[in-house]
Design a protein around this motif. Structure first.
Motif, PDB file in Angstrom:
ATOM      1  N   UNK A  64      41.319  17.197 -25.686  1.00 25.54           N
ATOM      2  CA  UNK A  64      40.432  16.119 -25.265  1.00 25.54           C
ATOM      3  C   UNK A  64      39.809  16.404 -23.903  1.00 25.54           C
ATOM      4  N   UNK A  65      38.642  15.821 -23.632  1.00 29.45           N
ATOM      5  CA  UNK A  65      38.198  15.748 -22.242  1.00 29.45           C
ATOM      6  C   UNK A  65      39.319  15.105 -21.423  1.00 29.45           C
ATOM      7  N   UNK A  66      39.386  15.414 -20.131  1.00 29.82           N
ATOM      8  CA  UNK A  66      40.543  15.021 -19.314  1.00 29.82           C
ATOM      9  C   UNK A  66      40.352  13.715 -18.559  1.00 29.82           C
ATOM     10  N   UNK A  67      39.221  13.060 -18.726  1.00 33.30           N
ATOM     11  CA  UNK A  67      39.007  11.795 -18.034  1.00 33.30           C
ATOM     12  C   UNK A  67      37.818  11.077 -18.623  1.00 33.30           C
ATOM     13  N   UNK A  68      37.452   9.953 -18.006  1.00 33.70           N
ATOM     14  CA  UNK A  68      36.370   9.113 -18.496  1.00 33.70           C
ATOM     15  C   UNK A  68      35.135   9.930 -18.848  1.00 33.70           C
ATOM     16  N   UNK A  69      34.644   9.738 -20.067  1.00 34.02           N
ATOM     17  CA  UNK A  69      33.435  10.431 -20.491  1.00 34.02           C
ATOM     18  C   UNK A  69      32.207   9.772 -19.888  1.00 34.02           C
ATOM     19  N   UNK A  70      31.465  10.517 -19.088  1.00 27.98           N
ATOM     20  CA  UNK A  70      30.273   9.969 -18.449  1.00 27.98           C
ATOM     21  C   UNK A  70      29.008  10.208 -19.238  1.00 27.98           C
ATOM     22  N   UNK A  71      28.955  11.331 -19.961  1.00 31.11           N
ATOM     23  CA  UNK A  71      27.743  11.668 -20.714  1.00 31.11           C
ATOM     24  C   UNK A  71      28.117  12.610 -21.837  1.00 31.11           C
ATOM     25  N   UNK A  72      27.349  12.583 -22.902  1.00 31.92           N
ATOM     26  CA  UNK A  72      27.571  13.453 -24.049  1.00 31.92           C
ATOM     27  C   UNK A  72      26.231  13.947 -24.559  1.00 31.92           C
ATOM     28  N   UNK A  73      26.198  15.182 -25.037  1.00 27.36           N
ATOM     29  CA  UNK A  73      24.963  15.742 -25.573  1.00 27.36           C
ATOM     30  C   UNK A  73      25.286  16.826 -26.587  1.00 27.36           C
ATOM     31  N   UNK A  74      24.359  17.058 -27.494  1.00 28.36           N
ATOM     32  CA  UNK A  74      24.451  18.154 -28.460  1.00 28.36           C
ATOM     33  C   UNK A  74      23.500  19.269 -28.049  1.00 28.36           C
ATOM     34  N   UNK A  75      23.842  20.499 -28.426  1.00 23.52           N
ATOM     35  CA  UNK A  75      22.910  21.615 -28.216  1.00 23.52           C
ATOM     36  C   UNK A  75      21.720  21.456 -29.153  1.00 23.52           C
ATOM     37  N   UNK A  86      26.536  13.630 -15.726  1.00 19.96           N
ATOM     38  CA  UNK A  86      25.447  13.891 -16.656  1.00 19.96           C
ATOM     39  C   UNK A  86      25.507  15.312 -17.163  1.00 19.96           C
ATOM     40  N   UNK A  87      25.080  15.543 -18.395  1.00 21.91           N
ATOM     41  CA  UNK A  87      25.074  16.885 -18.968  1.00 21.91           C
ATOM     42  C   UNK A  87      23.865  17.021 -19.884  1.00 21.91           C
ATOM     43  N   UNK A  88      23.281  18.217 -19.895  1.00 21.16           N
ATOM     44  CA  UNK A  88      22.119  18.475 -20.760  1.00 21.16           C
ATOM     45  C   UNK A  88      22.038  19.945 -21.098  1.00 21.16           C
ATOM     46  N   UNK A  89      21.639  20.227 -22.344  1.00 18.03           N
ATOM     47  CA  UNK A  89      21.234  21.573 -22.741  1.00 18.03           C
ATOM     48  C   UNK A  89      19.724  21.689 -22.554  1.00 18.03           C
ATOM     49  N   UNK A  90      19.252  22.871 -22.194  1.00 12.98           N
ATOM     50  CA  UNK A  90      17.810  23.096 -22.175  1.00 12.98           C
ATOM     51  C   UNK A  90      17.295  23.127 -23.607  1.00 12.98           C
ATOM     52  N   UNK A  91      16.042  22.709 -23.842  1.00 17.11           N
ATOM     53  CA  UNK A  91      15.508  22.697 -25.213  1.00 17.11           C
ATOM     54  C   UNK A  91      15.529  24.048 -25.901  1.00 17.11           C
ATOM     55  N   UNK A 128      17.964  26.068 -25.623  1.00 16.32           N
ATOM     56  CA  UNK A 128      19.367  26.343 -25.895  1.00 16.32           C
ATOM     57  C   UNK A 128      19.988  27.403 -25.022  1.00 16.32           C
ATOM     58  N   UNK A 129      19.277  27.875 -24.000  1.00 15.59           N
ATOM     59  CA  UNK A 129      19.755  28.995 -23.196  1.00 15.59           C
ATOM     60  C   UNK A 129      20.570  28.567 -21.983  1.00 15.59           C
ATOM     61  N   UNK A 130      20.570  27.278 -21.675  1.00 19.07           N
ATOM     62  CA  UNK A 130      21.199  26.809 -20.439  1.00 19.07           C
ATOM     63  C   UNK A 130      21.888  25.475 -20.685  1.00 19.07           C
ATOM     64  N   UNK A 131      22.993  25.254 -19.962  1.00 17.66           N
ATOM     65  CA  UNK A 131      23.620  23.944 -19.906  1.00 17.66           C
ATOM     66  C   UNK A 131      23.748  23.565 -18.437  1.00 17.66           C
ATOM     67  N   UNK A 132      23.473  22.296 -18.114  1.00 12.10           N
ATOM     68  CA  UNK A 132      23.508  21.838 -16.728  1.00 12.10           C
ATOM     69  C   UNK A 132      24.321  20.565 -16.613  1.00 12.10           C
ATOM     70  N   UNK A 133      24.979  20.389 -15.467  1.00 14.74           N
ATOM     71  CA  UNK A 133      25.848  19.245 -15.218  1.00 14.74           C
ATOM     72  C   UNK A 133      25.463  18.615 -13.890  1.00 14.74           C
ATOM     73  N   UNK A 134      25.265  17.301 -13.890  1.00  9.92           N
ATOM     74  CA  UNK A 134      25.109  16.538 -12.651  1.00  9.92           C
ATOM     75  C   UNK A 134      26.478  15.996 -12.275  1.00  9.92           C
TER      76      UNK A 134
END
Length: 680
Positions: free
Chosen positions: A524-535, A578-583, A585-591
């Motif tokens: 599992x994620x280890x704490x409160x889920x702040x954001x979720x995204x799919x590739x 926050x989390x996002x994949x680039x459109x 699909x080459x990058x993932x970024x986290x705020x």
């Protein structure tokens, strides 16, 4: 690149770009064009024209663009493609002799001509994929004054130049050898300085715009040259004719002028001018310097001697339609000439929106990879009722939704290149508490909201009419506040990041709504889920959460969660918000909550790559949300400190130099950011 085979000239007539020559740097501006008008702005050419842009033309297949300008080399030409300007062509070996005023390509694309301010007043060159050839010999009989505009006849067998001294118009046969012997002047001359010239599409007429009444003069045209002048129109333009154009079907003629109504249009036939069309409902605000019809005949553009430098209108057999909205980023300086092209790219029609803590709770801006943020759109007429926590655009870019912390908890609006439309009616069954996340399904048929009280997620059918009847709640509810919601790009699943273990819940999704909850991930994620995204390819799912490693990612399939990917070698510094994949699909970024506030990693089927270097200019507060532009060329992060939104170019090398902040900042802490693009 243009081919010397004229049969390869583009047959498309759909306008994709509108270019404007203007008086201040960068001297040429090109806009992407869509069915609703101006969209985005193309990047400036790497090598700018050197002075005031006075004329602009696309080659017949829109593979090249040329600008006539006021300082040496007086003409600049560039390859043109869906990406915009290419590397400037080498200057012609023999330059025009003075300030370039007008430019035109021959119909077969094999020649280019420039009218200019110093004798010989016109210069012409062969044109090919390599650029300018050796200058043609000057005509034996030169124009008598400052060359203002130049035009080839549609069959390519003649060339005409308007100029400042009597006879005000000069025309020559044209061939592969260049200029022939000048045609005899028309028996009845234009009455003042020639400012513009145009041939009718079938080559049976030629028209000259000029400084003194009747301001427009037209003649039959044939292989023998000028015929007997047509009768003046019954209703004349009111002052100096500055430019003239025929519609592509040859059924209309328009004159740009210096006095109200500033644009005058008439039906055109073998008999000449018909009864003047009604003036446009919204007149240009300042002198019109030139006029151009798009190749499909459905639009008309005017270059203006003052802000906004360009106006455009729909055009039909009934005349002018309702004026298109001005471009968000205006040309710098007075417009002098405009031209339509048939090659462009939809990726320049981008927009970015921010949900924030203070009224108006949502702010939206045009976005350009060249310029960054445009001028903020007008706030929606009916604002969200409280703090904006999340914002999302529908996949077709026709709607925007804001999740907020007071009833009705969700506000939705039509979206267009003009910004927010009239708010949609609230759903009949509201979310039950503080809305934290919102997402549209990829096919635009559903909208889902994550919120603070049970059932923690609510979903509704969505259409052009707005919300439908709420879907049944999932059989197994999320276990805590829904902080974020995401649909898989293939539309087969929906996931919720939540405040209690297992911190992420996922369900099959269909036209019937929620399916049976997928098994929780083994790790599992280890704490409160702040954001979720799919590739983008739906092959992975990622969750930003409150405790180390702050980001967890898993393979995703029709069976649900796979075995967790290894954590990145360099972890985000703190709570992942926050989390996002680039459109692409080459990058993932986290705020995340502490400096550097944003972390980005290459992404592949193996998971996280080596963290990219931090941006040179960091956000100064806490990162709340992150998103990539539709073309993956930029990344934005919302921040708890002013300016509340920061954006950077992004490439395979990572972060570029930060874009300038928007001129009008979001009014409070930015909690969510989303991009979209309009593709038609």
């Amino acid at each position: 690149m243009f081919s010397s085979n004229s049969s390869q000239v583009s047959s498309s007539t759909t306008p994709k770009v509108l270019a404007v020559a203007h008086g201040a740097t960068p001297f040429i501006t090109a806009y992407s064009w869509g069915t609703s008008g101006f969209r985005g702005i193309f990047s400036n050419p790497a090598t700018l024209p050197t002075g005031s842009g006075n004329g602009v033309a696309f080659s017949p297949d829109s593979s090249a663009i040329a600008v006539a300008h006021s300082t040496t080399p007086f003409i600049s030409a560039y390859p043109w493609s869906g990406s915009g300007f290419g590397t400037k062509y080498t200057n012609p070996a023999t330059l025009p002799a003075g300030a370039g005023r007008g430019v035109a390509f021959s119909p077969d694309g094999l020649n280019i001509a420039v009218s200019h301010s110093t004798t010989p007043f016109i210069s012409a060159y062969p044109w090919s994929g390599s650029g300018f050839g050796t200058k043609y010999s000057n005509p034996a009989t030169l124009p008598t004054g400052n060359g203002t505009e130049v035009a080839f006849s549609p069959d390519g067998l003649a060339i005409a130049v308007s100029h400042s001294t009597t006879p005000f118009i000069s025309a020559y046969p044209w061939s592969g050898s260049g200029f022939g012997t000048k045609y005899a002047d028309p028996a009845t001359l234009p009455t003042g300085n020639g400012q513009g010239v145009a041939f009718s599409p079938d080559g049976s007429a030629i028209a000259v715009a000029h400084e003194t009444t009747p301001f427009i003069t037209a003649y039959p045209w044939s292989g023998s040259g000028f015929g007997t002048k047509y009768s003046n129109p019954a209703t004349l333009p009111t002052v100096s004719g500055n430019g003239v154009a025929f519609s592509p079907d040859g059924l209309a003629i328009a004159v740009a002028s210096s006095g109200t109504p500033l644009i005058t249009a008439y039906p055109w036939s073998g008999s000449g001018f018909g009864t003047k069309y009604a003036d446009p409902a919204t007149l240009p605000p300042t002198s019109a310097v030139s006029v151009a019809f798009s190749a499909d005949g459905l639009n008309m553009a005017l270059a203006l001697n003052g802000s906004p430098s360009i106006n455009a209108y729909p055009w039909s057999g009934s005349g002018f339609g309702t004026k298109y909205a001005n471009p968000t980023s205006l040309p710098t300086g007075s417009g002098t000439f405009c031209a339509w092209g048939t090659v462009g790219d939809a990726k320049y029609s981008q927009f970015v929106a921010v949900a924030h803590t203070t009224t108006p709770f949502v702010s939206a801006y045009p976005w350009s990879g060249a310029l960054g943020f445009g001028a903020k759109f007008t706030n929606p007429a009916t604002l969200p009722t409280g703090q904006g926590n999340s914002v999302a655009f529908s996949s077709d870019s026709l709607a925007i939704a804001v999740a907020h912390n007071t009833t009705p908890f969700i506000s939705t609006y039509p979206w267009s290149s003009s910004g927010f439309g009239t708010k949609y009616t609230n759903p009949a069954t509201l979310p039950t508490g503080n809305a934290q996340g919102v997402a549209f399904s990829p096919d635009g048929s559903a909208i889902a909201v994550g919120h603070g009280t049970t059932p923690f997620i609510s979903a509704y059918p969505w259409s052009g009419s707005g919300f439908g009847t709420k879907y049944s709640d999932p059989a197994t509810l999320p276990t805590g506040q829904g902080n974020s919601v995401a649909f898989s790009p293939d539309g087969s699943a929906i996931a919720v990041a939540q405040s209690a273990s297992p911190y992420v819940s996922a369900y099959p999704w269909s036209g019937s709504g929620f399916g049976t909850k997928y098994a929780d991930p083994a790790t599992l994620p280890t704490g409160t889920g702040g954001d979720v995204t799919f590739s983008p390819d739906s092959s992975a799912i990622a969750v930003a959460h409150s405790t180390t490693p702050f980001i967890s990612a898993y393979p995703w399939s029709g069976s649900g969660f796979g075995t967790k990917y290894s954590d990145p070698a360099t972890l985000p510094a703190s709570t992942g918000n926050g989390v996002a994949f680039s459109p692409d699909g080459a990058t993932i970024a986290i705020a995340h909550a502490t400096t550097p506030i944003i972390s980005a990693y290459p992404w592949s089927g193996s998971g996280f790559g080596t963290k990219y270097a931090n941006p040179a200019t960091l956000p100064t507060g806490q990162g709340a949300s992150v998103a990539f532009s539709p073309d993956s060329s930029a990344i934005a992060v919302t921040d708890t400190s002013s300016p509340f939104i920061l954006a950077y170019p992004f490439s395979g090398s990572g972060f570029g130099t930060k874009y300038s902040n928007p001129a009008t900042l979001p009014a409070g802490i930015g909690f969510s950011v989303a991009f979209t693009q309009i593709t038609s």
